[in-house]
Design an enzyme around this catalytic site. Structure first.
Site, PDB file in Angstrom:
ATOM      1  N   HIS A  35       6.064   2.325  -6.982  1.00 45.41           N
ATOM      2  CA  HIS A  35       6.662   3.490  -6.304  1.00 45.41           C
ATOM      3  C   HIS A  35       7.945   3.884  -7.044  1.00 45.41           C
ATOM      4  O   HIS A  35       8.169   5.055  -7.356  1.00 45.41           O
ATOM      5  CB  HIS A  35       6.962   3.129  -4.844  1.00 45.41           C
ATOM      6  N   ASN A  36       8.777   2.906  -7.341  1.00 41.71           N
ATOM      7  CA  ASN A  36      10.038   3.205  -8.026  1.00 41.71           C
ATOM      8  C   ASN A  36       9.798   3.689  -9.455  1.00 41.71           C
ATOM      9  O   ASN A  36      10.511   4.555  -9.948  1.00 41.71           O
ATOM     10  CB  ASN A  36      10.946   1.970  -8.042  1.00 41.71           C
ATOM     11  N   LYS A  49       5.877  -1.409  -4.194  1.00 39.75           N
ATOM     12  CA  LYS A  49       7.224  -0.816  -4.159  1.00 39.75           C
ATOM     13  C   LYS A  49       7.766  -0.642  -5.577  1.00 39.75           C
ATOM     14  O   LYS A  49       8.406   0.358  -5.904  1.00 39.75           O
ATOM     15  CB  LYS A  49       8.176  -1.700  -3.326  1.00 39.75           C
ATOM     16  N   SER A  80      11.338   1.899   1.341  1.00 41.56           N
ATOM     17  CA  SER A  80      11.827   3.065   0.602  1.00 41.56           C
ATOM     18  C   SER A  80      12.343   4.134   1.549  1.00 41.56           C
ATOM     19  O   SER A  80      11.865   4.265   2.666  1.00 41.56           O
ATOM     20  CB  SER A  80      10.738   3.668  -0.281  1.00 41.56           C
ATOM     21  N   GLU A 100       8.940   7.149  -9.134  1.00 41.42           N
ATOM     22  CA  GLU A 100      10.200   7.845  -8.779  1.00 41.42           C
ATOM     23  C   GLU A 100      11.019   8.142 -10.052  1.00 41.42           C
ATOM     24  O   GLU A 100      11.509   9.248 -10.236  1.00 41.42           O
ATOM     25  CB  GLU A 100      10.975   6.935  -7.820  1.00 41.42           C
TER      26      GLU A 100
END
Ligand code: NAP
Length: 473
Positions: free
Chosen positions: A188-189, A185, A131, A192
């Site tokens: 995480h997105n 990940k 990222s 986000e």
């Protein structure tokens, strides 16, 4: 540089691959590169690689030959079929014990499948979440590796040297077996998406609801970035709002079409959260709102039929007093978005056997990545004190931090509702928080209804067992 001695290979010289290749070369590692379209490799060598320890293979075979044994190949191609095609072409050129690292945003189930397939051929595999976008990859991204521990140890020194650093610590840690890295990940997105939606809603409320100028907004977000909301996304929001269009001189943001695109990681997060029965409503809402933004014609028709858009209104008459409340309400909602993502990670860790150490995850996210923020330090502290927290909100400090700002969150939601400005991200965060702290929810009525129409039975609060009532006389 003589042949057969590149420390590591980069396959795919798109935005991320070429940036990470330069990053590793700048740390002193010898990097071998290859790109399917050779022209791109030539341009990269001529225009960017100059003077660095970078060597290219003009064919995949030549690329495999310039790598030190056992080889380590980082793949930077789009997720999905391109990763499978690339791995299939690579396999015959590798030797047992070589390491393949998928650095794209691959779906975690694909990563599990590839892991099994490559293990069957005696090859090591890592799914590496990266990222930070182009500049992160170039100067120091947040790295989320998962797979075999042996594979990680093989390239640990390269990853640690190339990752972002916070307080001297590299933003990379081995996260767990199988698809642990790509799962982290993905979430995480998802977080986000949630944070971006909340910031976009705050912008809409200030711009459309309170009629602040874009210049006023730019200075508001810049000021917020100096305080409790300090984070990469708030920082770039201020910068975006400051930017003027070169052609018209108007704020560029006002000229950008309001259709949000997506590549799928937010949707994947919501889909797996549903599969794991873990509520992440603010992250779901962010995906839904991107979908709604894409239905522009439908919205334009509805706007014509259902009345004018909300115009400037009083907001209780005092904009100055409202701004600090929005700042605090946004902080509360952001904590709740992180908390939803983290509770999903905890559940996934149990369901998929990742054994995630949440203070390591939050440590990796402190620098280099898109969701880095001052807040993450507090969340990390909560997991350090109580590693087994199912949800960071159950930590007294974080729970209190939201409770202290609940009235601000309510003020944001009620003001927006009065003005007709949609803030479903804020609303879902508040509702999730209130539901979570309700020892009793109205699911008793739902169970009664299910039993009424389908004889599905229910449990009682005062007796063991399951029960059915003959509801109709
Ligand atoms: P990109 O700029 O579109 O580059 C893709 C590269 O992959 C190109 O060099 C292309 O080669 C190659 N490629 C495409 N299909 C291929 C195939 N079938 N076989 C072999 N090579 C193929 O992509 P990117 O932005 O660097 O993204 C790479 C991965 O990182 C993606 O999974 C993305 O989701 C992830 N990611 C991106 C960002 C970001 O900010 N861009 C951030 C985090 C993660 P040709 O030149 O031959 O077409």
């Amino acid at each position: 540089m003589s042949k057969t001695e590149c420390d590591i290979g980069v396959l795919g010289l798109g935005v991320m691959g070429r940036s990470f290749a330069l990053n590793m070369a700048d740390r002193g590692f010898r990097v071998g590169v290859y790109n399917r379209t050779e022209e791109k490799t030539v341009r990269f060598l001529e225009e960017q690689a100059g003077g660095r320890p970078i060597e290219a293979g003009s064919t995949l075979q030549a690329f495999a030959e310039i790598l030190k044994r056992p080889r380590a190949v980082l793949i930077f191609v789009p997720a999905g079929a391109p990763v499978d095609e690339t791995i299939d072409e690579l396999i015959p050129l590798l030797d047992p014990g070589d390491l393949v690292v998928d650095c794209g945003n691959s779906h975690f189930k694909d990563t599990d499948r590839r892991n099994r397939m490559l293990a069957g051929k005696g090859l090591l595999f890592l799914g590496l979440g990266v990222s930070g976008g182009e500049s992160g990859a170039r100067t120091g991204p947040s790295l989320m590796p998962g797979g075999s521990g042996e594979a990680y140890r093989r390239i640990r020194s390269i990853l640690e040297a190339s990752a972002a650093r916070v307080g001297g610590e590299p933003c990379v840690a081995y996260l767990g077996p199988g698809s642990a890295g790509h799962y982290v990940k993905m979430v995480h997105n998802g977080i986000e998406y949630g944070l971006m939606e909340l910031i976009a809603e705050s912008y809409d409320l200030l711009r459309r609801g309170l009629d602040l100028s874009v210049e006023q907004l730019a200075s508001t977000y810049a000021k917020w970035n100096e305080g409790v909301l300090n984070s990469y996304l708030i920082e770039i929001t201020a910068r975006v709002l400051e930017r003027k269009d070169e052609k018209t001189g108007r704020p560029l943001v006002e000229l950008i079409a309001d259709r949000a695109r997506q590549k799928g990681t937010g949707r994947w997060t919501s889909m797996d959260a549903l599969d794991l029965k873990t509520p992440v409503p603010t992250l779901d809402t962010a995906v839904t709102m991107r979908n709604l933004s894409d239905r522009r014609e439908e919205r334009e028709t509805a706007a014509r039929v259902l009345g004018p858009e909300a115009g400037a209104a009083s907001c209780g008459g005092d904009r100055e007093a409202f701004l600090p409340r929005l700042e605090q309400g946004l902080l509360a909602a952001m904590i709740l978005a992180y908390a939803q993502g983290m509770s999903l990670l905890k559940q996934a860790s149990r369901s998929y056997g990742y054994g995630l150490d949440m203070s390591a995850v939050t440590g990796v996210w402190r620098g280099g990545c898109i969701i880095r923020s001052a807040l993450l330090e507090e969340i990390r502290g909560a997991f350090r004190e109580e590693p087994d927290l199912a949800n960071p909100l159950l930590s007294p400090a974080l729970g209190r931090a939201v409770m202290k700002r609940r009235a601000d969150l309510v003020k944001v939601v009620s003001t927006a509702a009065e003005l007709g400005v949609p803030v479903p991200g804020f609303m879902s965060a508040l509702a999730w928080f209130d539901a979570l702290r309700s020892a009793r929810l109205p699911a008793n009525l739902i169970m009664a209804q299910r039993d009424y129409f389908g004889a599905h039975r229910y449990e009682r609060v005062d007796e063991e067992g399951t029960f059915h009532t003959q509801w109709e006389a």
